[in-house]
Write a protein that holds these residues in place. Structure first.
Motif, PDB file in Angstrom:
ATOM      1  N   VAL A 231       5.461 -12.672 -26.753  1.00 24.35           N
ATOM      2  CA  VAL A 231       6.777 -13.134 -26.311  1.00 24.35           C
ATOM      3  C   VAL A 231       6.771 -14.649 -26.070  1.00 24.35           C
ATOM      4  O   VAL A 231       7.608 -15.164 -25.330  1.00 24.35           O
ATOM      5  N   GLY A 232       5.869 -15.363 -26.706  1.00 21.05           N
ATOM      6  CA  GLY A 232       5.760 -16.804 -26.507  1.00 21.05           C
ATOM      7  C   GLY A 232       7.001 -17.576 -26.908  1.00 21.05           C
ATOM      8  O   GLY A 232       7.269 -18.656 -26.355  1.00 21.05           O
ATOM      9  N   ASP A 233       7.784 -17.035 -27.841  1.00 23.18           N
ATOM     10  CA  ASP A 233       8.985 -17.741 -28.287  1.00 23.18           C
ATOM     11  C   ASP A 233      10.059 -17.829 -27.210  1.00 23.18           C
ATOM     12  O   ASP A 233      11.024 -18.587 -27.352  1.00 23.18           O
ATOM     13  N   SER A 234       9.893 -17.069 -26.131  1.00 21.48           N
ATOM     14  CA  SER A 234      10.876 -17.122 -25.052  1.00 21.48           C
ATOM     15  C   SER A 234      10.717 -18.376 -24.193  1.00 21.48           C
ATOM     16  O   SER A 234      11.635 -18.742 -23.448  1.00 21.48           O
ATOM     17  N   ALA A 235       9.566 -19.036 -24.266  1.00 20.47           N
ATOM     18  CA  ALA A 235       9.314 -20.222 -23.448  1.00 20.47           C
ATOM     19  C   ALA A 235      10.077 -21.417 -24.002  1.00 20.47           C
ATOM     20  O   ALA A 235      10.039 -21.687 -25.207  1.00 20.47           O
ATOM     21  N   ILE A 236      10.792 -22.139 -23.122  1.00 20.01           N
ATOM     22  CA  ILE A 236      11.561 -23.302 -23.566  1.00 20.01           C
ATOM     23  C   ILE A 236      11.040 -24.609 -22.974  1.00 20.01           C
ATOM     24  O   ILE A 236      11.450 -25.686 -23.401  1.00 20.01           O
ATOM     25  N   GLY A 237      10.151 -24.542 -22.002  1.00 16.77           N
ATOM     26  CA  GLY A 237       9.649 -25.775 -21.396  1.00 16.77           C
ATOM     27  C   GLY A 237       8.713 -25.470 -20.254  1.00 16.77           C
ATOM     28  O   GLY A 237       8.449 -24.310 -19.934  1.00 16.77           O
ATOM     29  N   TYR A 238       8.216 -26.531 -19.633  1.00 14.65           N
ATOM     30  CA  TYR A 238       7.228 -26.349 -18.573  1.00 14.65           C
ATOM     31  C   TYR A 238       7.183 -27.568 -17.667  1.00 14.65           C
ATOM     32  O   TYR A 238       7.569 -28.677 -18.049  1.00 14.65           O
ATOM     33  N   ALA A 239       6.714 -27.331 -16.456  1.00 11.67           N
ATOM     34  CA  ALA A 239       6.380 -28.413 -15.541  1.00 11.67           C
ATOM     35  C   ALA A 239       4.966 -28.898 -15.862  1.00 11.67           C
ATOM     36  O   ALA A 239       4.282 -28.330 -16.721  1.00 11.67           O
ATOM     37  N   LEU A 240       4.544 -29.969 -15.179  1.00  9.53           N
ATOM     38  CA  LEU A 240       3.200 -30.528 -15.403  1.00  9.53           C
ATOM     39  C   LEU A 240       2.983 -30.859 -16.875  1.00  9.53           C
ATOM     40  O   LEU A 240       1.922 -30.567 -17.442  1.00  9.53           O
ATOM     41  N   ALA A 241       3.979 -31.456 -17.497  1.00  8.47           N
ATOM     42  CA  ALA A 241       3.910 -31.723 -18.935  1.00  8.47           C
ATOM     43  C   ALA A 241       2.748 -32.628 -19.310  1.00  8.47           C
ATOM     44  O   ALA A 241       2.292 -32.611 -20.461  1.00  8.47           O
ATOM     45  N   ASP A 242       2.237 -33.415 -18.361  1.00  8.17           N
ATOM     46  CA  ASP A 242       1.084 -34.261 -18.660  1.00  8.17           C
ATOM     47  C   ASP A 242      -0.167 -33.451 -18.972  1.00  8.17           C
ATOM     48  O   ASP A 242      -1.144 -33.993 -19.492  1.00  8.17           O
ATOM     49  N   LEU A 243      -0.141 -32.164 -18.630  1.00 13.69           N
ATOM     50  CA  LEU A 243      -1.286 -31.304 -18.921  1.00 13.69           C
ATOM     51  C   LEU A 243      -1.208 -30.697 -20.323  1.00 13.69           C
ATOM     52  O   LEU A 243      -2.055 -29.888 -20.691  1.00 13.69           O
ATOM     53  N   ASP A 244      -0.193 -31.066 -21.082  1.00 13.96           N
ATOM     54  CA  ASP A 244      -0.045 -30.539 -22.444  1.00 13.96           C
ATOM     55  C   ASP A 244      -1.228 -30.975 -23.297  1.00 13.96           C
ATOM     56  O   ASP A 244      -1.520 -32.161 -23.432  1.00 13.96           O
ATOM     57  N   HIS A 245      -1.919 -30.002 -23.863  1.00 18.61           N
ATOM     58  CA  HIS A 245      -3.011 -30.279 -24.797  1.00 18.61           C
ATOM     59  C   HIS A 245      -2.793 -29.463 -26.065  1.00 18.61           C
ATOM     60  O   HIS A 245      -3.610 -28.633 -26.440  1.00 18.61           O
ATOM     61  N   GLY A 246      -1.644 -29.690 -26.687  1.00 25.59           N
ATOM     62  CA  GLY A 246      -1.325 -29.033 -27.942  1.00 25.59           C
ATOM     63  C   GLY A 246      -0.314 -27.922 -27.832  1.00 25.59           C
ATOM     64  O   GLY A 246       0.124 -27.378 -28.858  1.00 25.59           O
ATOM     65  N   GLU A 247       0.103 -27.564 -26.598  1.00 26.76           N
ATOM     66  CA  GLU A 247       1.035 -26.454 -26.445  1.00 26.76           C
ATOM     67  C   GLU A 247       2.390 -26.760 -27.094  1.00 26.76           C
ATOM     68  O   GLU A 247       2.953 -25.909 -27.789  1.00 26.76           O
ATOM     69  N   ARG A 248       2.898 -27.941 -26.877  1.00 22.60           N
ATOM     70  CA  ARG A 248       4.218 -28.252 -27.435  1.00 22.60           C
ATOM     71  C   ARG A 248       4.159 -28.334 -28.953  1.00 22.60           C
ATOM     72  O   ARG A 248       5.080 -27.876 -29.648  1.00 22.60           O
ATOM     73  N   ALA A 249       3.092 -28.891 -29.486  1.00 20.13           N
ATOM     74  CA  ALA A 249       2.961 -28.974 -30.940  1.00 20.13           C
ATOM     75  C   ALA A 249       2.921 -27.587 -31.573  1.00 20.13           C
ATOM     76  O   ALA A 249       3.430 -27.381 -32.679  1.00 20.13           O
TER      77      ALA A 249
END
Length: 326
Positions: free
Chosen positions: A79-97
């Motif tokens: 169900v990953g397609d349900s996610a639209i965003g997140y807090a702590l965006a500085d911790l992104d290590h490839g999730e948004r890509a």
């Protein structure tokens, strides 16, 4: 009140003092409270989190996450397609890509009112209930006014202390399986995760080892005994030399570590390429301890603890390989 340390990444991995003293206490968490939730009987379904019941009439379609890595658990449930965003965006290590639909992100740990209203979530999966502490940011009332549910991973609620156990991961997956009406996927995933943990634990054999989980911030050492960190040690039957520290996140001295003389030292790091520096710092600071002398100082990814869920299982597996292969 015990603390759940939160890391932010600004260039090199650092921990901000403000977050260290303001993050939330751990507590009891969610329980699936309808038969439909456990049997796949559909909606409506009610799932409790941090003592509050939330009823879902359909699968959430606009999900905000308390940290980028939470999306791994949703992906594992399909169900990953349900996610639209997140807090702590500085911790992104490839999730948004990897998830092009993640377009509404904030670098804050506590979501702002405007961010939350603009995102209009129908579910927020937090890594700590105090992500809605108010104090100028969004509070729980703001979330409720949007008609959004809340699920807090890992029992990190405000009112009491979480039980340090990997069972919290399985419970979270069962609860999310109910919320998204995928209980069979949740059961299959938990069966797989339990098998992975059992395989990791079997690497111990008959070894009886002690360990310390620590983080080092600007030369100051903190013992990590909170639910996630302790759960990893407990899953592998590693005895925590600081289990009686009295808080989830406790300042100690380098001499405390050397005197305790654990067989293994796990030191957290945050950010790509930061593990080697964290391990080198620990080896220098704790020189003379058995763990350093025996080459048994290992890094643990703090971002995995912030993400919770399936990433905790990955930490357990890596810790087992590190601890028992030497």
């Amino acid at each position: 009140m015990s603390h759940h340390p939160i890391r932010t990444v600004i260039g090199a991995a650092v921990i901000t003092a403000a977050l260290l003293v303001s993050t939330g206490c751990s507590s009891r968490n969610a329980a699936v409270s309808t038969a439909a939730a456990t049997s796949g009987g559909g909606y409506p379904v009610t799932v409790a989190s941090c003592g509050v019941d939330y009823t879902y009439d359909r699968a959430p379609q606009r999900v905000l996450l308390g940290a980028p890595g939470v999306v791994d658990t949703l992906d594992a449930l399909g169900v990953g397609d349900s996610a639209i965003g997140y807090a702590l965006a500085d911790l992104d290590h490839g999730e948004r890509a990897a998830h092009p639909q993640l377009t509404e992100n904030t670098t804050d740990w506590t979501p702002g009112k405007e961010y939350l209203a603009g995102a209009a979530p129908d579910l927020f999966i937090a890594n700590d209930e105090q992500q809605f502490s108010g104090d100028g940011a969004a509070g729980l009332d703001d979330l409720r006014s949007l008609g959004s549910g809340l699920y807090v991973l890992g029992d990190y609620c405000v009112d009491s202390t979480a039980t340090p156990s990997v069972d919290a991961v399985y419970d979270d997956i069962d609860a999310l399986g109910a919320i998204f009406d995928v209980p069979e996927r949740a059961k299959t995933l938990n069966d797989q995760l339990r098998a992975r943990v059992a395989t990791a634990a079997a690497l111990r054999g008959d070894q009886q080892l002690t360990a310390a989980s620590v983080t080092i911030v600007d030369g100051t050492v903190y013992a990590l005994t909170g639910a996630g960190y302790q759960a990893v040690l407990d899953a592998l039957d590693l005895s925590n030399v600081f289990s009686d520290a009295g808080a989830n996140f406790t300042q100690i001295s380098r001499e405390d570590v050397i005197t305790a003389d654990p067989d293994i030292i796990f030191v957290t790091y945050a950010g790509d390429g930061q593990e080697a520096a964290a391990v080198a710092s620990a080896k220098t600071m704790f020189a003379g301890s058995a763990a350093v002398d025996d080459g048994r100082v290992f890094g643990q990814d703090e971002n995995a603890f912030q993400a919770g869920g399936v990433r905790i299982i990955g930490v357990i597996e890596q810790a087992a390989k590190d601890a028992f292969s030497g």
